[in-house]
Structures are given as C-alpha cells and as structure tokens.
Scaffold this active site. Sequence first.
Site, mmCIF file in Angstrom:
data_model
loop_
_atom_site.group_PDB
_atom_site.id
_atom_site.type_symbol
_atom_site.label_atom_id
_atom_site.label_comp_id
_atom_site.label_asym_id
_atom_site.label_seq_id
_atom_site.Cartn_x
_atom_site.Cartn_y
_atom_site.Cartn_z
ATOM 1 N NE ARG A 23 -25.316 12.178 35.194
ATOM 2 C CZ ARG A 23 -24.503 13.185 34.895
ATOM 3 N NH1 ARG A 23 -23.276 13.191 35.371
ATOM 4 N NH2 ARG A 23 -24.911 14.180 34.138
ATOM 5 C CE LYS A 31 -23.245 19.384 33.765
ATOM 6 N NZ LYS A 31 -24.502 18.896 33.164
ATOM 7 C CD GLU A 51 -15.482 20.480 27.472
ATOM 8 O OE1 GLU A 51 -16.481 19.885 27.961
ATOM 9 O OE2 GLU A 51 -14.467 19.895 27.068
ATOM 10 C CD GLU A 71 -25.234 16.733 29.392
ATOM 11 O OE1 GLU A 71 -26.114 16.981 30.233
ATOM 12 O OE2 GLU A 71 -24.227 16.030 29.643
ATOM 13 N NE ARG A 122 -20.580 11.619 31.716
ATOM 14 C CZ ARG A 122 -19.674 11.807 32.668
ATOM 15 N NH1 ARG A 122 -19.996 12.433 33.784
ATOM 16 N NH2 ARG A 122 -18.431 11.380 32.512
ATOM 17 C CG PHE A 164 -18.326 15.993 27.182
ATOM 18 C CD1 PHE A 164 -17.585 15.151 28.007
ATOM 19 C CD2 PHE A 164 -19.709 15.931 27.247
ATOM 20 C CE1 PHE A 164 -18.205 14.265 28.865
ATOM 21 C CE2 PHE A 164 -20.342 15.044 28.113
ATOM 22 C CZ PHE A 164 -19.587 14.206 28.925
#
Length: 408
Positions: free
Chosen positions: A270, A246, A244, A299, A251, A339
């Site tokens: 996060r 980045k 995937e 994200e 996050r 994700f």
Amino acid sequence: MKFSKLADYFNQIEEVGSRIEMTKLLSQLFEEASPEEAKVIAYFALGKLAPPYITLQFNFAKKSALKVIAQLLDVTEATIKNRLDSLGDLGSVLAQGEWQAEREDPTVLQIYKSLQDLCETGGAGSQDTKLKQVLDLVKHLAPDSGKYIIRILTGTLRLGFSDMTIIDALSWMLVGNKSERGALEHAYNVCADIGNIAYVAKKEGLEGIKAMHISIGIPIRPSAAERLPTAKDIVEKLGSCVVEPKLDGFRLQIHVDKTHEKPKIEFFSRNLTDMSQMFPDLVAAFEEIPVETMICEGEAIVFDPNTGNFVSFQETVKRKRKHGIDQIVSELPLQVYIFDLLYFNGESYLDKSLKTRREELRKLFSGFKSNAIKLIEEVPIEEAKQLEDYFNNQIGDGLEGVVVKKPN
C-alpha cells in the site's frame, strides 16, 4: 547547483508559515535547477534518495550521528546529548557548531552521490566506515548546510510539506500558478516517482508531463476508500452499487511482465514498498496467468485449509519478512483476492469503468484456476437493507467489513 544554495532555500522554507510562500520558494528552487538536479531536489525535499519502491537505506542510527557531531565539534558525546535535549534535533545541534575545515562547497549532485555511496557501504566494520564517510561529508559544508545532511540521515528533515506541495511547485514553475496541478498529479498517479516527475517537468515541460503513462515495474499510486457510517448513507450517495468483502490482510499491487524470456513478477505494498522477494509462492502462481502484461490489485491473506477460514491479520502479517521465507511459505500459505485491474496487455484500464475492468478479470479467471489467486466476490446492491445484511454476514464470518463501489 551548490548544495549551499539548496540549504539556503530549505532554511527560507523552514522560516515561512504560509503554504503558498513555501510553494513559491520551491518553485524558484526548481526553476534554478537542471533536470537532474530537480530530480534529486525532489527526493531531498522529502528526506529521501529515491522513490519508495526502490530500497535505499542509510542504516545510520541517531547514535552514530551523535558521534559524528561530537568528533566534528571536538566535544564529548555527553555535551552533544545535553544540547540535543534543549534544541530538539541533531541537525540544529550541528547548525550551532563551528569547526575548522576547508569549504569545498560541493554540488547537489556530489552530495547525492556521496549519500548513495553511504547506502552501499556494508559488511564487517561498515559502521566505522560510515562514520568516517559522514564526517568527511559534513566537515566540507557550512553548519547551515551540514544540518540538512544530518536530518536526512536521521529521518528528521520535516520541512513542513508533502509531495503534493512539490506538485504545486512544479505547476508554478511551468505556468506561474497551480492550474496544471491536475496534469502533474495524474502523471504522479501513474508514475509514483516524484523525482522523475520533477525531471520530466524540467526537461520536457508540460507536454512531457501530459505524455507520461503507466510503466510496468513503476507502481501506480493507490486510491483510498471513504468511510461512511451506515448502509443507508452509502446507498444514498452511490445509488445502485456493488459490494465486496473487506479482507483483513495486506493490499498488494501486482505487476506482471511476460514479454521477456523470464517473466518478471513484482509486488508493491500500500505504501509502494517493493515486496517482490517475500512471496516466491505468489510469483510462481502469477507466472501461470495467461497474459503478456498486467497490473492488478488484490488483498493477500493467509487461509487455513484445515479450518476453512482465514487467519487473523496478526498471523497474515508474519508473511512480511526478509529471512526464513521458504519455511514461512509452507507454514502460512497466502491467497490473493484480486479486486481491480489497472493495466492489461499494454492498455491502461484506469479510465475504464469498474464494470469493464471486472468483466475483463472475470474472463481471465474463468479459464485460470489457482489455489493462490482468486477473484474477489462481488454482489449487486439496490437497497440499504441488502447492504446491511451483507455487511453483517461478513462480520459474522470474521472479516473486517465491506467495500462498496459504483459500477460505472
């Protein structure tokens, strides 16, 4: 339990250098505590009053603590500053002081309530009020106890261990060794509240710990990726894999609960900080997703529709603010690229394969179109050359890199 006993344990922990000895002392401390006291002790041991997703701020600066100590010891602030230079922290300065006060020796729970009250003090003249609150609190403690109040308030507790040492200590408390660390860590992974873990361990024992499950509104501890230097190393380690992009955003763990009359949408960073009030545009978008309950990860990044590109992280991070939110929403519209799926319509997806989690997300997003929420791209990889080419393409597009995962 008296706060003086907690302070005595903390003093012993500071004096030992062995992690095992620290763990055993913590275990004894939890053994002597009630369930409610164990909860508070777990927070105190990390210099906190609550888990990270609950915002409780002292707003009590080092300068204010210095004033309190000067008043308590009846010396000038300059004197305290000189002692601070030689001793290193204000807690140690306080510990070496003497004062005349009635020793009420409050309990752990009384101290906790006083510190909660301090967090709630606000408005005009609040700093003077807080000074009086802290002075009144500390003067009824012995110096060796008072120093821990000052250290908690100034963020300088630093007993030398982390939340994982608390997990080990709870295992020692329950079974006399670290053998149940796995069960405790799993409970902590799905319920990122170390105080609650300590409470359940004391009140319900190992059975209660093993029965703990995901709860909407309590974040799940995020997992981190491992870095490897080359595409060849990655494929050798993982075999057939998926990759995937980045994205260089931030996050988010997103909790969706539509089982009530008004949907509740929460966003955690996060570090598990609650950021729900910062993203009204994303709240509106997630309210439209056709689910009852869901926890997913994504994200968040600002997309410039004029250029067709993502903006820099420095621009995206401007969306993390508490004021002027309406204006920044229109200036810097966010997109969230999902994700992973952790929980879906009442069922945990933590033990399901990535392939299964991804398929559920694909089905969900095939019937749901949104400018703000996207499913992140996923590409199957069999050879290192494929992965290297994909990585170079992402870097060429201005992205941060790639994340590679095992489908099973």
